[in-house]
Structures are given as structure tokens and as C-alpha cells.
Write a protein that holds these residues in place. Structure first.
Motif, mmCIF file in Angstrom:
data_model
loop_
_atom_site.group_PDB
_atom_site.id
_atom_site.type_symbol
_atom_site.label_atom_id
_atom_site.label_comp_id
_atom_site.label_asym_id
_atom_site.label_seq_id
_atom_site.Cartn_x
_atom_site.Cartn_y
_atom_site.Cartn_z
ATOM 1 N N GLY A 59 1.149 -1.226 -0.025
ATOM 2 C CA GLY A 59 0.038 -0.033 -0.036
ATOM 3 C C GLY A 59 0.823 1.231 -0.019
ATOM 4 N N ILE A 60 0.149 2.352 0.277
ATOM 5 C CA ILE A 60 0.821 3.649 0.386
ATOM 6 C C ILE A 60 0.247 4.562 1.380
ATOM 7 C CG2 ILE A 60 -0.478 4.814 -1.356
ATOM 8 C CD1 ILE A 60 1.808 6.296 -2.404
ATOM 9 N N ASP A 61 0.998 4.917 2.227
ATOM 10 C CA ASP A 61 0.599 5.801 3.357
ATOM 11 C C ASP A 61 0.037 7.103 3.275
ATOM 12 O OD1 ASP A 61 2.593 7.292 3.756
ATOM 13 O OD2 ASP A 61 3.692 6.171 5.332
ATOM 14 N N GLU A 62 -0.202 7.753 4.087
ATOM 15 C CA GLU A 62 -0.684 9.093 4.020
ATOM 16 C C GLU A 62 0.198 10.208 3.660
ATOM 17 O OE1 GLU A 62 -2.787 10.256 7.875
ATOM 18 O OE2 GLU A 62 -1.121 9.368 8.883
ATOM 19 N N ASN A 63 1.634 9.923 3.844
ATOM 20 C CA ASN A 63 2.862 10.552 3.220
ATOM 21 C C ASN A 63 3.294 10.207 1.939
ATOM 22 O OD1 ASN A 63 2.844 12.113 6.093
ATOM 23 N ND2 ASN A 63 3.608 10.132 7.012
ATOM 24 N N ASN A 64 2.280 9.400 1.477
ATOM 25 C CA ASN A 64 2.760 9.059 0.111
ATOM 26 C C ASN A 64 4.172 8.064 -0.107
ATOM 27 O OD1 ASN A 64 0.724 10.410 -1.184
ATOM 28 N ND2 ASN A 64 1.750 12.451 -0.914
ATOM 29 N N CYS A 65 4.275 7.383 1.176
ATOM 30 C CA CYS A 65 5.408 6.383 1.156
ATOM 31 C C CYS A 65 5.144 4.886 1.038
ATOM 32 C CB CYS A 65 6.200 6.802 2.710
ATOM 33 S SG CYS A 65 7.039 8.221 2.905
ATOM 34 N N PRO A 66 5.590 4.186 0.182
ATOM 35 C CA PRO A 66 5.436 2.632 0.249
ATOM 36 C C PRO A 66 5.223 1.983 1.510
ATOM 37 C CG PRO A 66 7.116 3.259 -1.365
ATOM 38 C CD PRO A 66 6.904 4.522 -0.232
ATOM 39 N N VAL A 67 4.531 0.899 1.737
ATOM 40 C CA VAL A 67 4.397 0.191 3.015
ATOM 41 C C VAL A 67 4.021 -1.270 2.377
ATOM 42 C CG1 VAL A 67 2.961 -0.357 5.088
ATOM 43 C CG2 VAL A 67 3.167 2.097 4.269
ATOM 44 N N ILE A 68 4.827 -2.174 2.991
ATOM 45 C CA ILE A 68 4.752 -3.438 2.559
ATOM 46 C C ILE A 68 4.360 -4.288 3.900
ATOM 47 C CG2 ILE A 68 6.257 -5.354 2.099
ATOM 48 C CD1 ILE A 68 8.131 -3.672 0.820
ATOM 49 N N GLU A 104 -3.498 1.937 -10.027
ATOM 50 C CA GLU A 104 -4.596 1.724 -9.187
ATOM 51 C C GLU A 104 -5.183 3.114 -8.526
ATOM 52 O OE1 GLU A 104 -5.866 -1.149 -7.852
ATOM 53 O OE2 GLU A 104 -4.320 -2.496 -8.856
ATOM 54 N N LEU A 105 -4.292 4.181 -8.573
ATOM 55 C CA LEU A 105 -4.834 5.542 -7.969
ATOM 56 C C LEU A 105 -4.580 6.596 -9.130
ATOM 57 C CD1 LEU A 105 -3.162 4.970 -4.360
ATOM 58 C CD2 LEU A 105 -5.451 4.525 -5.052
ATOM 59 N N GLY A 106 -3.889 6.324 -10.173
ATOM 60 C CA GLY A 106 -3.612 7.516 -11.198
ATOM 61 C C GLY A 106 -2.353 8.087 -11.061
ATOM 62 N N LEU A 107 -2.073 9.054 -12.256
ATOM 63 C CA LEU A 107 -0.943 9.644 -12.485
ATOM 64 C C LEU A 107 -0.449 10.485 -11.339
ATOM 65 C CD1 LEU A 107 1.598 9.942 -14.168
ATOM 66 C CD2 LEU A 107 0.325 11.556 -15.471
ATOM 67 N N GLU A 108 -1.536 11.387 -10.919
ATOM 68 C CA GLU A 108 -1.167 12.324 -10.015
ATOM 69 C C GLU A 108 -0.553 11.969 -8.560
ATOM 70 O OE1 GLU A 108 -3.366 16.360 -7.612
ATOM 71 O OE2 GLU A 108 -4.482 14.914 -9.111
ATOM 72 N N LYS A 109 -1.276 10.646 -8.181
ATOM 73 C CA LYS A 109 -0.927 10.043 -6.975
ATOM 74 C C LYS A 109 0.449 9.609 -7.218
ATOM 75 C CE LYS A 109 -1.635 8.845 -2.533
ATOM 76 N NZ LYS A 109 -2.023 9.814 -1.570
ATOM 77 N N ALA A 110 0.845 8.948 -8.427
ATOM 78 C CA ALA A 110 1.959 8.236 -8.744
ATOM 79 C C ALA A 110 3.358 9.227 -8.860
ATOM 80 C CB ALA A 110 1.892 7.582 -9.814
ATOM 81 N N GLU A 111 2.928 10.343 -8.888
ATOM 82 C CA GLU A 111 3.895 11.575 -9.090
ATOM 83 C C GLU A 111 4.355 12.102 -7.763
ATOM 84 O OE1 GLU A 111 5.758 12.444 -11.524
ATOM 85 O OE2 GLU A 111 4.690 11.804 -13.398
ATOM 86 N N GLN A 112 3.418 11.642 -6.660
ATOM 87 C CA GLN A 112 3.717 12.008 -5.332
ATOM 88 C C GLN A 112 4.376 11.441 -4.421
ATOM 89 O OE1 GLN A 112 -0.253 13.119 -3.921
ATOM 90 N NE2 GLN A 112 -0.546 14.850 -5.449
ATOM 91 N N ILE A 113 4.871 10.202 -4.913
ATOM 92 C CA ILE A 113 5.586 9.174 -4.266
ATOM 93 C C ILE A 113 6.743 9.638 -3.377
ATOM 94 C CG2 ILE A 113 6.637 6.837 -4.216
ATOM 95 C CD1 ILE A 113 4.782 6.084 -6.600
#
Length: 297
Positions: A59-68, A104-113
Motif C-alpha cells: 500500500g501507500i501511506d498518508e505521506n505517500n510512502c510505500p508500505v509492505i 490503482e490510484l492514477g498519475l497524480e498520486k504516482a507523481e507524489q510518491i
């Protein structure tokens, strides 16, 4: 190590017997459906396949960091080393994760990782004292979470450790999506006045002192202080410090230029209540609000 004890207070006080979830897949499905509620994480995919295995949940957390997420299915399974392997794989394959987020969430969210604070959450019915010691020695953002189920109605989680780790240095220097005028948090802190730096350290130490369950996550553009979810996000500038708290502005007496409702305003991090702090007096005046954010979340 502490253990769970849950009591019913109806018809006298009785301890409720605990058990593991009968089917580990049942637990995984429950967590994936409620990942935001339990952990503040947006679920992306189950059984995410990679070259040399598959991650249980990602998943991805509220700070846009990956979470396993990794689930311990047997006594002998070493989910900590497994999670560490997947974390290193992910850091070497950032484009794959970006593609997943895009799908899963779109380009805008992907750019914020934000890659400065990726995380592994290991979940099991129990861990040993050696597991907790090993995680502390690794200096990686790995969290151990113990669960117990009580009948068919209740499940409890115990967070066994609160990692305090340094962000990935290369990510602090090179944001994923560079926007004109954006400086990293660290750059702002280095360039601000000594008075503001000293004030920030006071705020930093105060928030961490609220409890052992508070972790500091230094991200590219701000610092997040969190329990399970963010309670405060802090930005440092030349003349002031901004704190965004996870508090409902409707429950607070607002003061323009000092305490503001930012539900309809864009800003870094999370939190609908903005505190604008310029000096020690400002900080003393908002300490009760910071306390509320800690105790109410």
C-alpha cells in the motif's frame, strides 16, 4: 514483552479468551479491506508478485510512502528478513511501484510518491524478544505488530516498536517531482535563522516527549510525527514554523494568522488545523492543541 488482556464488564468482570485468527488469509483479507482504518495506509494490491517472490500486501501511506505488509503464518517463518528483502527490492525497482500506484490510484498520486521513509509492517500472533532486538539493530523502518482475536467480534493490535530511523539521504536531495520553488525540509532548516532552528528543536522534542508511541518521519518537504497515523506535520521557513494537526477545526477557537482552518487550502502533509508559530510564546499557547492531537488520535 506485554501481552493482550481484554475484559468484559457486563455481568461482572470476565477476561475474554484470545486466539489466533483461524485462517491467516482471513486476517489478511480483513486488514486489506480496512488498511486505512487500522494503519492509515491506502491498499494497493494483494500478493504482489516480484522477481523472487510475492509481497503479502502492499500500500501507500498518508505521506505517500510505500508500505509492505508481511504476515507470519508459521512459528519458523522469518517475516522480518523476508520484509527486509522485499523493501530492498522495492528501493531498487521504484519504477515498478510507480506503475502500480498509477494503475490503482492514477498519475497524480504516482507523481507524489515519497521514497524517503518506506516501511515494512510485520504482523503475527507473537514475536520473540530476539525479533524486537533484531529490528532495533537494523535501523530500518520495520514495525512489529502483534494481533489477538477475541471471539467473532473483536480484534486487537499491539505495536511492539516505534522505529526512529533516518530518511533516505538521496531522496532528501532529489525530490521525485521537482516543483519550482520547492526546497527540502532539511534545506529550509539549514538556511533558516538560528532562532527558528532552536524553536523547531523545542517543538520536535516536545512532540516526541508526549509518548513512546510517537515516531518522527522526516520526509522530503516536512516532518511527520505519528502514532498509527500522523498527528502533526511540521514545516520550517525563514520566519515561522507551520504545524498541521489532525484536529477538527470546528472544535477549536480560530485566530487568523495563528490558528487557522485549512480544510480548503492545499498544503504539505496532513491535518486540517494549521498553527503558525513565530516565537516561544506562540509555541506555549498552542501546546494544549498539540496535546489534544496526541491524545485524540
Amino acid at each position: 514483552m506485554a501481552d493482550f488482556k481484554l475484559f468484559s464488564i457486563q455481568n461482572g468482570v470476565n477476561e475474554l479468551p484470545s486466539s489466533q485468527v483461524a485462517l491467516e488469509r482471513e486476517l489478511q483479507t480483513l486488514l486489506e479491506k480496512n488498511m486505512m482504518t487500522f494503519f492509515g495506509v491506502t491498499f494497493l494490491r494483494s500478493e504482489y508478485k516480484i522477481t523472487n517472490g510475492r509481497m503479502d500486501s502492499i500500500g501507500i501511506d498518508e505521506n505517500n510512502c510505500p508500505v509492505i505488509f508481511e504476515y507470519k503464518r508459521s512459528i519458523n517463518e522469518n517475516v522480518i528478513n523476508q520484509g527486509l528483502f522485499y523493501l530492498d527490492w522495492l528501493l531498487d525497482h521504484k519504477a515498478d511501484f510507480k506503475l502500480l500506484v498509477m494503475e490503482e490510484l492514477g498519475l497524480e498520486k504516482a507523481e507524489q510518491i515519497d521514497w524517503s521513509m518506506p516501511c515494512v509492517i510485520c504482523i503475527a500472533s507473537d514475536f520473540t524478544k530476539f525479533d524486537e532486538h533484531a529490528v532495533n539493530q537494523m535501523q530500518r523502518n520495520i514495525k512489529l505488530v502483534k494481533y489477538r482475536k477475541y471471539g467473532d467480534e473483536l480484534i486487537a493490535f499491539e505495536f511492539l516498536n516505534t522505529p526512529q530511523v533516518q530518511p533516505a539521504v538521496e531522496e532528501m536531495a532529489t525530490p521525485v517531482k521537482k516543483v519550482k520553488g520547492d526546497k527540502s525540509f532539511q534545506k529550509h532548516l539549514e538556511e533558516t535563522r538560528e532562532q527558528i532552528r532552536t524553536l523547531y528543536l523545542s517543538i520536535h522534542d516536545y512532540i516526541l516527549s508526549l509518548g513512546d508511541d510517537v515516531a518522527e518521519n522526516q520526509l522530503k518537504l516536512y516532518v511527520a510525527f505519528k502514532k498509527v497515523r500522523n498527528i502533526a506535520c511540521v514545516e520550517v521557513y525563514q520566519n515561522n514554523i507551520l504545524i498541521h494537526l489532525r484536529l477538527n477545526p470546528d472544535t477549536v477557537e480560530l485566530k487568523p494568522g495563528k490558528i487557522e482552518d485549512v480544510r480548503d487550502k492545499g498544503h504539505w502533509g496532513t491535518g486540517d488545523l494549521r498553527l503558525i508559530i513565530k516565537n516561544g510564546d506562540d509555541f506555549e499557547n498552542v501546546k494544549p492543541l498539540i496535546d489534544r492531537a496526541y491524545f485524540e488520535n
